[in-house]
Scaffold this motif. Sequence first.
Motif, PDB file in Angstrom:
ATOM      1  N   GLY A 198       0.807  -1.044   0.041  1.00  0.00           N
ATOM      2  CA  GLY A 198      -0.036   0.100  -0.081  1.00  0.00           C
ATOM      3  C   GLY A 198       0.863   1.263  -0.151  1.00  0.00           C
ATOM      4  N   TYR A 199       0.188   2.342   0.310  1.00  0.00           N
ATOM      5  CA  TYR A 199       0.768   3.754   0.456  1.00  0.00           C
ATOM      6  C   TYR A 199       1.122   4.225   1.888  1.00  0.00           C
ATOM      7  N   ILE A 200       2.090   4.854   2.042  1.00  0.00           N
ATOM      8  CA  ILE A 200       2.302   5.661   3.379  1.00  0.00           C
ATOM      9  C   ILE A 200       2.575   7.090   3.020  1.00  0.00           C
ATOM     10  N   ASP A 201       2.061   7.840   3.898  1.00  0.00           N
ATOM     11  CA  ASP A 201       2.246   9.395   3.531  1.00  0.00           C
ATOM     12  C   ASP A 201       2.268   9.943   4.841  1.00  0.00           C
ATOM     13  N   GLU A 202       3.351  10.867   4.956  1.00  0.00           N
ATOM     14  CA  GLU A 202       3.553  11.540   6.375  1.00  0.00           C
ATOM     15  C   GLU A 202       4.107  10.469   7.425  1.00  0.00           C
ATOM     16  N   LEU A 203       5.163  10.059   7.634  1.00  0.00           N
ATOM     17  CA  LEU A 203       5.666   9.208   8.844  1.00  0.00           C
ATOM     18  C   LEU A 203       6.478  10.175   9.816  1.00  0.00           C
ATOM     19  N   ARG A 204       6.173  10.266  10.976  1.00  0.00           N
ATOM     20  CA  ARG A 204       6.862  10.772  12.091  1.00  0.00           C
ATOM     21  C   ARG A 204       7.136  10.090  13.226  1.00  0.00           C
ATOM     22  N   VAL A 205       8.407  10.083  13.767  1.00  0.00           N
ATOM     23  CA  VAL A 205       8.912   9.277  14.781  1.00  0.00           C
ATOM     24  C   VAL A 205       9.277  10.602  15.659  1.00  0.00           C
ATOM     25  N   SER A 206       8.704  10.126  17.094  1.00  0.00           N
ATOM     26  CA  SER A 206       9.167  11.156  18.248  1.00  0.00           C
ATOM     27  C   SER A 206       9.892  10.611  19.318  1.00  0.00           C
ATOM     28  N   LYS A 207      10.485  11.212  20.103  1.00  0.00           N
ATOM     29  CA  LYS A 207      11.466  10.568  21.115  1.00  0.00           C
ATOM     30  C   LYS A 207      11.275  11.446  22.425  1.00  0.00           C
ATOM     31  N   GLY A 208      10.777  11.027  23.657  1.00  0.00           N
ATOM     32  CA  GLY A 208      10.803  11.746  24.799  1.00  0.00           C
ATOM     33  C   GLY A 208       9.452  12.656  24.823  1.00  0.00           C
TER      34      GLY A 208
ATOM     35  N   THR B 104      10.972  15.382  17.552  1.00  0.00           N
ATOM     36  CA  THR B 104      10.873  14.998  16.304  1.00  0.00           C
ATOM     37  C   THR B 104      12.379  14.298  16.115  1.00  0.00           C
ATOM     38  N   THR B 105      12.368  12.781  15.819  1.00  0.00           N
ATOM     39  CA  THR B 105      13.690  12.213  15.497  1.00  0.00           C
ATOM     40  C   THR B 105      13.674  11.754  14.001  1.00  0.00           C
ATOM     41  N   LEU B 106      12.595  11.742  13.302  1.00  0.00           N
ATOM     42  CA  LEU B 106      12.199  11.342  11.922  1.00  0.00           C
ATOM     43  C   LEU B 106      11.273  11.707  11.366  1.00  0.00           C
ATOM     44  N   LEU B 107      11.076  12.452  10.322  1.00  0.00           N
ATOM     45  CA  LEU B 107       9.979  12.951   9.682  1.00  0.00           C
ATOM     46  C   LEU B 107      10.095  12.849   8.098  1.00  0.00           C
TER      47      LEU B 107
END
Length: 181
Positions: free
Chosen positions: A85-95, A125-128
């Motif tokens: 499938g499709y993925i749009d807007e992936l964000r990983v946050s820490k803390g 934000t650690t990955l966007l």
Amino acid sequence: NSMRIISNASGSWADNLTVATGGGPALNTWSHIAWVRKGETMIIFKNGAIVAMGTTFASFNFTNPSNLGIIGRFNEGTNIREFNGYIDELRVSKGVARYNVDFTPATAPFSDPVITLSEKFADKTTLLMHMNGSNGSTTFTDSSPNQVAITAVGSAQISTAQSKFGGSSLLLNGTTDHLTL
């Protein structure tokens, strides 16, 4: 259409949190999925609503440097599953646990973290990944301050056929495609 959070953060592979059949994303429909860990509690949200919660995760270590980040693939020995499938807007946050109760999902792309920290928790934000680009491109950009290197595997690529925001998204074919970090 179910979902599972699976990891080896406790030292062995396990289903850490499972969303029952019917609670996962619907086919051919954009869904906002959020996975949050706050202390020993893990929560999965679908379209802003809690669909699963567990409270036995205090000892999990998701920061082991030998853990390879993979988007779109589960690999445990010979048990390999690829996302189709499709993925749009992936964000990983820490803390920070950005969500811990039901919420209204974003109606626009996530803001890039900026030095002025105009967005609440921008420094967490650690990955966007916006998944923006030209159709067929295999270049994926991390817009976080970390600028994580991202590698397309298989035929993982930018597609302009479907998107939630920005006119393009990540396309994964369900057989060989994923991204590594």
